[in-house]
Design a protein around this motif. Structure first.
Motif, PDB file in Angstrom:
ATOM      1  N   MET A   1       0.832  -1.179   0.000  1.00  0.00           N
ATOM      2  CA  MET A   1       0.000   0.000   0.000  1.00  0.00           C
ATOM      3  C   MET A   1       0.873   1.237   0.000  1.00  0.00           C
ATOM      4  N   ARG A   2       0.490   2.193  -0.794  1.00  0.00           N
ATOM      5  CA  ARG A   2       1.299   3.398  -0.941  1.00  0.00           C
ATOM      6  C   ARG A   2       0.639   4.581  -0.265  1.00  0.00           C
ATOM      7  N   VAL A   3       1.409   5.315   0.486  1.00  0.00           N
ATOM      8  CA  VAL A   3       0.927   6.536   1.122  1.00  0.00           C
ATOM      9  C   VAL A   3       1.867   7.649   0.687  1.00  0.00           C
ATOM     10  N   THR A   4       1.330   8.765   0.325  1.00  0.00           N
ATOM     11  CA  THR A   4       2.183   9.848  -0.160  1.00  0.00           C
ATOM     12  C   THR A   4       3.066  10.410   0.941  1.00  0.00           C
ATOM     13  N   ALA A   5       4.154  11.035   0.529  1.00  0.00           N
ATOM     14  CA  ALA A   5       5.073  11.643   1.496  1.00  0.00           C
ATOM     15  C   ALA A   5       4.382  12.747   2.282  1.00  0.00           C
ATOM     16  N   ALA A   6       3.427  13.417   1.644  1.00  0.00           N
ATOM     17  CA  ALA A   6       2.711  14.489   2.351  1.00  0.00           C
ATOM     18  C   ALA A   6       1.949  13.928   3.538  1.00  0.00           C
ATOM     19  N   ILE A   7       1.344  12.747   3.372  1.00  0.00           N
ATOM     20  CA  ILE A   7       0.632  12.137   4.489  1.00  0.00           C
ATOM     21  C   ILE A   7       1.635  11.674   5.529  1.00  0.00           C
ATOM     22  N   ALA A   8       2.744  11.095   5.078  1.00  0.00           N
ATOM     23  CA  ALA A   8       3.745  10.589   6.015  1.00  0.00           C
ATOM     24  C   ALA A   8       4.321  11.702   6.881  1.00  0.00           C
ATOM     25  N   ALA A   9       4.401  12.889   6.359  1.00  0.00           N
ATOM     26  CA  ALA A   9       4.993  13.988   7.119  1.00  0.00           C
ATOM     27  C   ALA A   9       3.955  14.971   7.639  1.00  0.00           C
ATOM     28  N   ILE A  10       2.682  14.645   7.491  1.00  0.00           N
ATOM     29  CA  ILE A  10       1.621  15.598   7.833  1.00  0.00           C
ATOM     30  C   ILE A  10       1.622  15.969   9.307  1.00  0.00           C
ATOM     31  N   ALA A  11       1.984  15.045  10.185  1.00  0.00           N
ATOM     32  CA  ALA A  11       1.985  15.356  11.616  1.00  0.00           C
ATOM     33  C   ALA A  11       2.986  16.456  11.921  1.00  0.00           C
ATOM     34  N   VAL A  12       4.134  16.400  11.303  1.00  0.00           N
ATOM     35  CA  VAL A  12       5.131  17.432  11.501  1.00  0.00           C
ATOM     36  C   VAL A  12       4.674  18.725  10.851  1.00  0.00           C
ATOM     37  N   ALA A  13       4.208  18.630   9.612  1.00  0.00           N
ATOM     38  CA  ALA A  13       3.792  19.824   8.887  1.00  0.00           C
ATOM     39  C   ALA A  13       2.623  20.510   9.569  1.00  0.00           C
ATOM     40  N   SER A  14       1.703  19.757  10.106  1.00  0.00           N
ATOM     41  CA  SER A  14       0.522  20.334  10.739  1.00  0.00           C
ATOM     42  C   SER A  14       0.843  21.033  12.031  1.00  0.00           C
ATOM     43  N   SER A  15       1.948  20.634  12.668  1.00  0.00           N
ATOM     44  CA  SER A  15       2.269  21.217  13.967  1.00  0.00           C
ATOM     45  C   SER A  15       2.709  22.663  13.856  1.00  0.00           C
ATOM     46  N   PHE A 128       2.174   5.165   6.761  1.00  0.00           N
ATOM     47  CA  PHE A 128       0.859   4.691   7.190  1.00  0.00           C
ATOM     48  C   PHE A 128       0.189   3.862   6.107  1.00  0.00           C
ATOM     49  N   SER A 129      -0.612   2.935   6.533  1.00  0.00           N
ATOM     50  CA  SER A 129      -1.449   2.167   5.630  1.00  0.00           C
ATOM     51  C   SER A 129      -2.652   3.021   5.249  1.00  0.00           C
ATOM     52  N   GLY A 130      -3.076   2.919   4.003  1.00  0.00           N
ATOM     53  CA  GLY A 130      -4.272   3.637   3.563  1.00  0.00           C
ATOM     54  C   GLY A 130      -5.529   3.137   4.243  1.00  0.00           C
ATOM     55  N   MET A 131      -5.470   1.948   4.844  1.00  0.00           N
ATOM     56  CA  MET A 131      -6.648   1.391   5.513  1.00  0.00           C
ATOM     57  C   MET A 131      -6.757   1.782   6.978  1.00  0.00           C
ATOM     58  N   SER A 132      -5.695   2.353   7.552  1.00  0.00           N
ATOM     59  CA  SER A 132      -5.733   2.666   8.978  1.00  0.00           C
ATOM     60  C   SER A 132      -6.658   3.846   9.256  1.00  0.00           C
ATOM     61  N   THR A 133      -7.246   3.832  10.439  1.00  0.00           N
ATOM     62  CA  THR A 133      -8.170   4.912  10.789  1.00  0.00           C
ATOM     63  C   THR A 133      -7.443   6.244  10.927  1.00  0.00           C
ATOM     64  N   HIS A 134      -6.210   6.242  11.451  1.00  0.00           N
ATOM     65  CA  HIS A 134      -5.517   7.521  11.585  1.00  0.00           C
ATOM     66  C   HIS A 134      -5.187   8.127  10.230  1.00  0.00           C
ATOM     67  N   THR A 135      -4.913   7.305   9.220  1.00  0.00           N
ATOM     68  CA  THR A 135      -4.690   7.834   7.871  1.00  0.00           C
ATOM     69  C   THR A 135      -5.964   8.480   7.340  1.00  0.00           C
ATOM     70  N   GLN A 136      -7.087   7.802   7.505  1.00  0.00           N
ATOM     71  CA  GLN A 136      -8.368   8.368   7.047  1.00  0.00           C
ATOM     72  C   GLN A 136      -8.687   9.656   7.794  1.00  0.00           C
ATOM     73  N   ASP A 137      -8.395   9.682   9.102  1.00  0.00           N
ATOM     74  CA  ASP A 137      -8.626  10.891   9.892  1.00  0.00           C
ATOM     75  C   ASP A 137      -7.776  12.053   9.376  1.00  0.00           C
ATOM     76  N   ILE A 138      -6.492  11.792   9.090  1.00  0.00           N
ATOM     77  CA  ILE A 138      -5.583  12.843   8.628  1.00  0.00           C
ATOM     78  C   ILE A 138      -5.975  13.338   7.242  1.00  0.00           C
ATOM     79  N   LEU A 139      -6.422  12.429   6.389  1.00  0.00           N
ATOM     80  CA  LEU A 139      -6.868  12.854   5.064  1.00  0.00           C
ATOM     81  C   LEU A 139      -8.095  13.756   5.161  1.00  0.00           C
ATOM     82  N   SER A 140      -8.933  13.503   6.148  1.00  0.00           N
ATOM     83  CA  SER A 140     -10.140  14.304   6.356  1.00  0.00           C
ATOM     84  C   SER A 140      -9.834  15.621   7.058  1.00  0.00           C
ATOM     85  N   ASP A 141      -8.938  15.590   8.031  1.00  0.00           N
ATOM     86  CA  ASP A 141      -8.575  16.770   8.824  1.00  0.00           C
ATOM     87  C   ASP A 141      -7.107  16.627   9.214  1.00  0.00           C
TER      88      ASP A 141
END
Length: 158
Positions: A1-15, A128-141
Motif C-alpha cells: 500500500m502506498r501513502v504519499t510523502a505528504a501524508i507521512a509527514a503531515i503530523a510534523v507539517a501540521s504542527s 501509514f497504511s491507507g486502511m488505517s483509521t488515523h490515515t483516514q482521519d488525517i486525510l479528512s482533517d
C-alpha cells in the motif's frame, strides 16, 4: 500500500513547529511556532516541583549539593526547543502516540500507536497504511498531535 510523502509527514507539517522543515505546507499559513511562543522566558514551560516537607529531611551537606546543582542548571546554556525536539526524535524507541480528529465519529479524538524513524534532518518520518483509521482521519482533517517519549521514560510520575 502506498501513502504519499505528504501524508507521512503531515503530523510534523501540521504542527507548525519550526524545529522541522514542514513538508508540503505553505509556511505563510503555518501557525506560530513553539520556538516563537517560548522566545520570552516568562512563557517557557517549566518543571518546577515544590514540596514543603522534602527540604526538612535533607542534611545540610546534601542541601548544599542540591542548591549548587540547581544553580548550575539554571545558568547552564540551553540548546533551544528545535534541538531538544530533534534529539527526542533521534534518540527514542521508535513509537509515538498520534492523536487525530475522528472522521468516523466527528467531534471525538482518535489515538493510535504509530511507528516512525527520523529522517536525515531529524524529522519523524511516518509510513501509514491507507486502511488505517488515523490515515483516514488525517486525510479528512490534517490537524493532529504526536507524543514521543524518551527511551528513559518510565511513567507519568517522572
Amino acid at each position: 500500500m502506498r501513502v504519499t510523502a505528504a501524508i507521512a509527514a503531515i503530523a510534523v507539517a501540521s504542527s507548525g513547529c519550526d524545529a522541522f522543515t514542514p513538508v508540503g505546507l505553505n509556511s505563510a499559513a503555518a501557525p506560530r511556532s513553539l520556538t516563537a511562543r517560548y522566545a520570552e522566558e516568562d512563557n517557557a514551560p517549566r518543571h518546577d516541583v515544590r514540596s514543603s516537607g522534602a527540604a526538612a529531611e535533607m542534611d545540610p551537606e546534601e542541601m548544599k549539593v542540591q542548591e549548587a546543582f540547581g544553580e548550575h542548571q539554571q545558568n547552564a546554556a540551553k540548546l533551544g526547543w528545535a534541538t531538544d525536539i530533534r534529539s527526542l526524535v533521534q534518540y527514542n524507541h521508535g513509537f509515538a502516540v498520534m492523536s487525530t480528529n475522528s472522521k468516523a465519529n466527528p467531534g471525538y479524538p482518535g489515538g493510535s500507536v504509530v511507528g516512525f524513524a527520523p529522517d536525515e534532518k531529524g524529522r519523524p518520518f511516518f509510513v501509514f497504511s491507507g486502511m488505517s483509521t488515523h490515515t483516514q482521519d488525517i486525510l479528512s482533517d490534517p490537524r493532529c498531535s504526536v507524543t514521543i517519549a524518551a527511551k528513559e521514560f518510565k511513567g507519568a510520575a517522572e
